[in-house]
Design a protein around this motif. Sequence first.
Motif, short mmCIF file in Angstrom:
data_model
loop_
_atom_site.label_atom_id
_atom_site.label_comp_id
_atom_site.label_asym_id
_atom_site.label_seq_id
_atom_site.Cartn_x
_atom_site.Cartn_y
_atom_site.Cartn_z
N PHE A 127 10.68 -46.70 -21.65
CA PHE A 127 10.64 -46.58 -23.11
C PHE A 127 10.23 -45.19 -23.56
O PHE A 127 9.77 -44.38 -22.74
CB PHE A 127 9.73 -47.65 -23.72
N ARG A 145 13.34 -37.21 -21.39
CA ARG A 145 12.35 -37.93 -20.59
C ARG A 145 12.77 -39.38 -20.36
O ARG A 145 12.58 -39.93 -19.26
CB ARG A 145 10.96 -37.87 -21.25
N ARG A 177 10.63 -46.50 -31.51
CA ARG A 177 10.45 -46.97 -30.14
C ARG A 177 11.83 -47.23 -29.54
O ARG A 177 12.61 -48.00 -30.12
CB ARG A 177 9.61 -48.25 -30.19
N LYS A 187 7.80 -43.29 -17.71
CA LYS A 187 7.30 -44.03 -18.88
C LYS A 187 7.94 -45.41 -18.84
O LYS A 187 8.95 -45.68 -19.50
CB LYS A 187 7.66 -43.26 -20.15
N TYR A 203 3.00 -51.34 -18.36
CA TYR A 203 1.84 -50.61 -18.89
C TYR A 203 0.52 -51.33 -18.64
O TYR A 203 -0.47 -51.07 -19.32
CB TYR A 203 2.04 -50.32 -20.39
N ASN A 263 -2.59 -49.27 -18.14
CA ASN A 263 -3.14 -48.70 -19.37
C ASN A 263 -3.77 -49.78 -20.25
O ASN A 263 -4.81 -49.55 -20.88
CB ASN A 263 -2.04 -48.00 -20.17
N GLU A 266 -6.05 -39.04 -17.74
CA GLU A 266 -5.64 -39.06 -19.15
C GLU A 266 -6.27 -40.28 -19.81
O GLU A 266 -6.98 -41.05 -19.16
CB GLU A 266 -4.12 -39.11 -19.27
N GLY A 271 -3.17 -43.83 -23.73
CA GLY A 271 -1.88 -43.47 -24.33
C GLY A 271 -1.86 -42.04 -24.82
O GLY A 271 -1.06 -41.69 -25.68
N ASN A 331 -2.74 -37.71 -23.57
CA ASN A 331 -3.22 -36.67 -22.63
C ASN A 331 -4.51 -36.09 -23.19
O ASN A 331 -4.86 -36.31 -24.34
CB ASN A 331 -2.17 -35.57 -22.47
N GLY A 353 3.18 -35.38 -21.18
CA GLY A 353 3.29 -35.70 -22.61
C GLY A 353 4.04 -34.62 -23.36
O GLY A 353 3.88 -33.43 -23.09
N ILE A 354 4.84 -35.06 -24.30
CA ILE A 354 5.61 -34.10 -25.10
C ILE A 354 4.68 -33.40 -26.11
O ILE A 354 4.82 -32.22 -26.38
CB ILE A 354 6.82 -34.81 -25.73
N THR A 355 3.67 -34.13 -26.59
CA THR A 355 2.67 -33.49 -27.46
C THR A 355 1.84 -32.51 -26.62
O THR A 355 1.48 -31.44 -27.10
CB THR A 355 1.76 -34.56 -28.10
N GLY A 403 -0.92 -37.14 -28.26
CA GLY A 403 0.11 -38.15 -28.01
C GLY A 403 0.99 -38.29 -29.24
O GLY A 403 0.55 -37.94 -30.35
N THR A 404 2.19 -38.79 -29.06
CA THR A 404 3.10 -38.93 -30.20
C THR A 404 2.53 -39.87 -31.25
O THR A 404 2.54 -39.57 -32.44
CB THR A 404 4.47 -39.45 -29.72
N1 PXG Z 1 -0.15 -40.59 -21.62
C1 PXG Z 1 0.31 -41.86 -21.66
C2 PXG Z 1 -0.10 -42.80 -20.60
C3 PXG Z 1 1.15 -42.27 -22.70
O1 PXG Z 1 1.61 -43.53 -22.74
C4 PXG Z 1 0.99 -40.04 -23.64
C5 PXG Z 1 0.17 -39.69 -22.57
C6 PXG Z 1 1.36 -38.99 -24.64
O2 PXG Z 1 2.69 -38.59 -24.45
P1 PXG Z 1 3.57 -38.01 -25.64
O3 PXG Z 1 4.85 -37.65 -25.02
O4 PXG Z 1 3.71 -39.10 -26.67
O5 PXG Z 1 2.84 -36.84 -26.16
C7 PXG Z 1 1.51 -41.36 -23.71
C8 PXG Z 1 2.40 -41.81 -24.81
C9 PXG Z 1 -0.06 -46.60 -28.02
C10 PXG Z 1 1.06 -45.95 -27.29
O6 PXG Z 1 0.18 -47.62 -28.69
C11 PXG Z 1 0.92 -44.68 -26.77
C12 PXG Z 1 1.98 -44.07 -26.07
C13 PXG Z 1 3.12 -44.76 -25.89
C14 PXG Z 1 3.24 -46.04 -26.38
C15 PXG Z 1 2.21 -46.65 -27.09
O7 PXG Z 1 -1.19 -46.11 -27.93
N2 PXG Z 1 1.75 -42.79 -25.62
#
Ligand code: PXG
Length: 291
Positions: free
Chosen positions: A31, A50, A88, A150, A154, A157, A183, A186, A188, A209-211, A246-247
Amino acid sequence: MKVYLNGKLVDKSKAKISVFDHGYLYGDGVFEGIRSYNKLIFKLKEHIDRLYESAHSIMINVPLRKEEMEKAIVETVKANKLKDAYIRVILSRGEGDLGLDPRKCRGNQTLVIIADKISLFPNKLYKEGMEIVTVPTVRNLCEAVNPQIKSLNYLNNVLAKIEAINSGHQEGLMLDHLGYVAECTGENIFVVKRGELFTPPQCMGTLRGITRDTVLDISKKLKIPTHEHVLTRHEFYISDESFLTGTAAEIVPVVKVDGRKIGDGKPGKIAKKIMDEFQKLTKEDGVKYQI
Ligand code: PXG
């Protein structure tokens, strides 16, 4: 709400998938979480890349070409008339039988795109900073389920999130099997020490992470010396500043870890500078759409 389901935009009430879908039965899928800001989809290409990399790694064929995926995502956001959206994209191996064997899914992948809103943490946390805690659940081993994928799996997490919540915290700091900082559940993680920025390297049980990548670009532009370096909890405790990226969460200052105050216990100057630059970027950068 309209949901994209295998090539069609259908009403949310009709967006149903089989209970034999291996995404549901085994978390067998991948996802992405993407955001749009004022009709600009931020880092769309990076998220699509990604998604395809995650799918390639677990041998799921993406049923669309990348241009078609981009179009499907844009159309889903437009259909829901959202200026600011959290998108999503979920791709599972599809409907099979009750066995693990992925061949039984016969290339029947299920592709879902949801465009909605998300607000992960209360606003107050962005201004005052967050307290986090190290959780007992160890981040997945790269050699087992690589955190770079990804995937829909999960549980690692989710367990960490449960532990954080059980101890009265919003987020949990996950360590890798050697005890190094990986990390959060969700997001970094970054720390600042003597004006320099540090984040664990990708190979230490972290998602690329893209962020995170965006923050690395911002720090280059701001001429902040930046290091992708292994970090222990001690280095965390003695840092001057810390923040999560994170996004969904965007950039959240961290002011306490395991009861230790970070710096003066307030969101740091460098974190604020990076948050401002990030906000600017989200206003200018992205794939435009009309509603
Ligand atoms: N680490 C993990 C394990 C993630 O799932 C990030 C880092 C940040 O990555 P991006 O690319 O978004 O900067 C993620 C992504 C939530 C949730 O509800 C969080 C993510 C994905 C889905 C749900 O907290 N984060």
